[in-house]
Scaffold this motif. Structure first.
Motif, PDB file in Angstrom:
ATOM      1  N   UNK A   1       0.806  -1.226   0.000  1.00 22.25           N
ATOM      2  CA  UNK A   1       0.000   0.000   0.000  1.00 22.25           C
ATOM      3  C   UNK A   1       0.831   1.264   0.000  1.00 22.25           C
ATOM      4  N   UNK A   2       2.017   1.203  -0.576  1.00 25.33           N
ATOM      5  CA  UNK A   2       2.849   2.402  -0.696  1.00 25.33           C
ATOM      6  C   UNK A   2       3.787   2.608   0.484  1.00 25.33           C
ATOM      7  N   UNK A   3       3.768   1.685   1.453  1.00 20.54           N
ATOM      8  CA  UNK A   3       4.615   1.876   2.640  1.00 20.54           C
ATOM      9  C   UNK A   3       6.074   1.538   2.326  1.00 20.54           C
ATOM     10  N   UNK A   4       6.299   0.652   1.364  1.00 20.51           N
ATOM     11  CA  UNK A   4       7.668   0.221   1.052  1.00 20.51           C
ATOM     12  C   UNK A   4       7.936   0.407  -0.440  1.00 20.51           C
ATOM     13  N   UNK A   5       9.136   0.948  -0.736  1.00 17.53           N
ATOM     14  CA  UNK A   5       9.578   1.047  -2.121  1.00 17.53           C
ATOM     15  C   UNK A   5      10.458  -0.157  -2.423  1.00 17.53           C
ATOM     16  N   UNK A   6      10.236  -0.775  -3.537  1.00 19.95           N
ATOM     17  CA  UNK A   6      11.041  -1.939  -3.885  1.00 19.95           C
ATOM     18  C   UNK A   6      11.787  -1.629  -5.192  1.00 19.95           C
ATOM     19  N   UNK A   7      13.125  -1.689  -5.125  1.00 21.51           N
ATOM     20  CA  UNK A   7      13.914  -1.406  -6.334  1.00 21.51           C
ATOM     21  C   UNK A   7      14.375  -2.733  -6.925  1.00 21.51           C
ATOM     22  N   UNK A   8      14.087  -2.953  -8.168  1.00 19.00           N
ATOM     23  CA  UNK A   8      14.390  -4.239  -8.793  1.00 19.00           C
ATOM     24  C   UNK A   8      15.289  -4.047 -10.002  1.00 19.00           C
ATOM     25  N   UNK A   9      16.272  -4.920 -10.128  1.00 15.26           N
ATOM     26  CA  UNK A   9      17.080  -4.913 -11.350  1.00 15.26           C
ATOM     27  C   UNK A   9      16.548  -6.039 -12.225  1.00 15.26           C
ATOM     28  N   UNK A  10      16.205  -5.705 -13.451  1.00 13.51           N
ATOM     29  CA  UNK A  10      15.608  -6.717 -14.326  1.00 13.51           C
ATOM     30  C   UNK A  10      16.705  -7.508 -15.033  1.00 13.51           C
ATOM     31  N   UNK A  11      16.419  -8.768 -15.263  1.00 14.41           N
ATOM     32  CA  UNK A  11      17.380  -9.589 -16.001  1.00 14.41           C
ATOM     33  C   UNK A  11      17.568  -8.996 -17.390  1.00 14.41           C
ATOM     34  N   UNK A  12      18.803  -9.007 -17.905  1.00 18.57           N
ATOM     35  CA  UNK A  12      19.014  -8.423 -19.237  1.00 18.57           C
ATOM     36  C   UNK A  12      18.120  -9.096 -20.282  1.00 18.57           C
ATOM     37  N   UNK A  13      17.566  -8.273 -21.132  1.00 17.80           N
ATOM     38  CA  UNK A  13      16.719  -8.798 -22.208  1.00 17.80           C
ATOM     39  C   UNK A  13      16.787  -7.810 -23.371  1.00 17.80           C
ATOM     40  N   UNK A  14      16.651  -8.290 -24.589  1.00 16.06           N
ATOM     41  CA  UNK A  14      16.707  -7.386 -25.737  1.00 16.06           C
ATOM     42  C   UNK A  14      15.524  -6.429 -25.725  1.00 16.06           C
ATOM     43  N   UNK A  15      14.422  -6.909 -25.140  1.00 16.20           N
ATOM     44  CA  UNK A  15      13.229  -6.072 -25.094  1.00 16.20           C
ATOM     45  C   UNK A  15      12.571  -6.214 -23.740  1.00 16.20           C
ATOM     46  N   UNK A  16      12.107  -5.105 -23.207  1.00 12.44           N
ATOM     47  CA  UNK A  16      11.421  -5.163 -21.910  1.00 12.44           C
ATOM     48  C   UNK A  16      10.182  -4.285 -21.988  1.00 12.44           C
ATOM     49  N   UNK A  17       9.107  -4.804 -21.427  1.00 15.18           N
ATOM     50  CA  UNK A  17       7.848  -4.058 -21.398  1.00 15.18           C
ATOM     51  C   UNK A  17       7.620  -3.585 -19.967  1.00 15.18           C
ATOM     52  N   UNK A  18       7.290  -2.307 -19.830  1.00 14.99           N
ATOM     53  CA  UNK A  18       7.073  -1.763 -18.492  1.00 14.99           C
ATOM     54  C   UNK A  18       5.753  -1.012 -18.476  1.00 14.99           C
ATOM     55  N   UNK A  19       4.943  -1.275 -17.453  1.00 14.15           N
ATOM     56  CA  UNK A  19       3.730  -0.460 -17.314  1.00 14.15           C
ATOM     57  C   UNK A  19       3.982   0.560 -16.213  1.00 14.15           C
ATOM     58  N   UNK A  20       3.627   1.799 -16.518  1.00 12.35           N
ATOM     59  CA  UNK A  20       3.977   2.940 -15.667  1.00 12.35           C
ATOM     60  C   UNK A  20       2.734   3.423 -14.917  1.00 12.35           C
ATOM     61  N   UNK A  21       2.901   3.569 -13.610  1.00 11.64           N
ATOM     62  CA  UNK A  21       1.753   3.997 -12.803  1.00 11.64           C
ATOM     63  C   UNK A  21       1.387   5.467 -13.117  1.00 11.64           C
ATOM     64  N   UNK A  22       0.110   5.736 -13.392  1.00 13.10           N
ATOM     65  CA  UNK A  22      -0.300   7.125 -13.642  1.00 13.10           C
ATOM     66  C   UNK A  22       0.022   8.005 -12.433  1.00 13.10           C
TER      67      UNK A  22
END
Ligand code: FAD
Length: 324
Positions: A137-158
């Motif tokens: 519920x927004x109390x914790x920020x989680x920083x993630x490193x994504x596995x390398x990939x030629x293409x990555x899709x990300x959905x961005x929170x409004x």
């Protein structure tokens, strides 16, 4: 990676704010990495919308077809699949909106590419693409490193990025024919239904006094209503208050309620969960009253008062009505 693709989102003849928020993010990444930003516009007979995107990206890829006039899962999916297979962009940004939540997982699955959803920030770190997400519920920020990939899709929170509405660019326009996908049409768009406007329109108010679960009981609502009336404000609420039936659903602010941008937003007993924040963070001035000094709302309110809301109301009323 040479290209960042951003899917423009539009509804009822208007570009959604998330489009410009994603373009702000994409342009920032593009500047850092020396990349180009391409906006994908899927639509039908909407030249004014394409024109409005011109200053904000390097290229506009327009696919014009009747089936793309509005969001429809199957034609969108088929068209984006074809575009991504053909152009092979390194990064694809889609809004984490009702459309994006439907589209992004299906697209990632179809293309077998990684997807990170509901991200509030994206950048390239030493080990590759990093995303920031909020959990609990927004109390914790989680920083993630994504596995390398030629293409990555990300959905961005409004609401995660201030839309800069950069107009300094002059995008080249490119057109592409809609791919043949009739055999894949499993659903059919019937009708767009706007939720009926009942009660008052909280999106039109200059001042909103918003109550959350901290109000304690429905008997306290009239006290807050009286305060709102005295300062010329409209009453709104967080979801639990609407869920309890203490105020009508039409007064709810947030992802499953309304998005508001008043001049002043007074949040009384609201913790500031991201679903609420997303609906009100565009307010010019946010004043929060909460007994808990670690409530998330204090991290984005302009003014914070750590106190019992019922005790603060007379003081606030005095301040507002005396003009001091
Ligand atoms: P709480 O989180 O319970 O916070 C109450 C706050 O009041 C606390 O911070 C407490 O310290 C404070 N308080 C208690 N007593 C007092 C007092 N006497 N004086 C001052 N402060 C006091 N939420 C929305 O608001 N809008 C949405 O549109 C929305 N959509 C959602 C969609 C989904 C899919 C999901 C999963 C959740 C959604 N939520 C939405 C719920 C959201 O996650 C939070 O649960 C909700 O916003 C919390 O409401 P609140 O801040 O009123 O209550």
């Amino acid at each position: 990676m040479e290209e960042i693709l951003v899917l423009a989102e539009h509804r009822q003849g208007e570009l959604r704010e998330i489009t410009f928020e994603m373009l702000t993010l994409a342009n920032r990444i593009a500047r850092e990495k020396g990349l180009g930003v391409t906006t994908v516009f899927l639509g039908h007979e909407a030249p004014h919308l394409v024109e409005a995107l011109k200053g904000a990206c390097d290229r506009i890829l327009q696919v014009e077809d009747e089936t793309l006039a509005r969001y429809d899962a199957d034609p969108y999916l088929g068209t984006l699949d074809a575009i991504i297979q053909q152009r092979k962009p390194g990064l694809i940004l889609i809004g984490h909106t009702a459309i994006g939540m439907d589209l992004a997982p299906a697209l990632a699955t179809r293309l077998s590419i990684p997807l990170a959803t509901d991200c509030v920030d994206v950048h390239f770190g030493e080990e590759g693409l990093e995303v920031l997400r909020q959990i609990y519920g927004g109390k914790i920020h989680s920083r993630l490193t994504l596995k390398p990939s030629d293409q990555t899709l990300i959905s961005v929170r409004p609401g995660s990025f201030e839309a800069e509405r950069e107009q300094s660019k002059s995008a080249e326009k490119e057109s592409m024919a809609a791919p043949e996908i009739s055999g894949l049409m499993r659903r059919r768009f019937l009708e767009y239904l706007e939720a009926a406007l009942e009660d008052v329109d909280i999106t039109a108010a200059d001042i909103l006094v918003s109550v959350g679960r901290g109000i304690g009981k429905p008997e306290n609502i009239p006290v807050v209503q009286e305060f709102a009336d005295a300062i010329g404000a409209t009453l709104s609420c967080s979801r639990p208050v609407a869920d309890e039936g203490w105020l009508p659903k039409s007064r709810q602010v947030g992802t499953s309620g309304k998005t508001v941008r008043p001049k002043i937003y007074i949040a009384l007993g609201i913790s500031g969960a991201y679903q609420h924040q997303a609906g009100m963070k565009g307010a010019e001035t946010i004043i929060a009253v909460n007994t808990d000094s670690s409530a998330p709302i204090f991290s984005f309110a302009h003014y914070g008062i750590i106190a019992d809301l019922m005790q603060v109301l007379p003081v606030l009323r005095e301040k507002f009505t005396s003009g001091s």
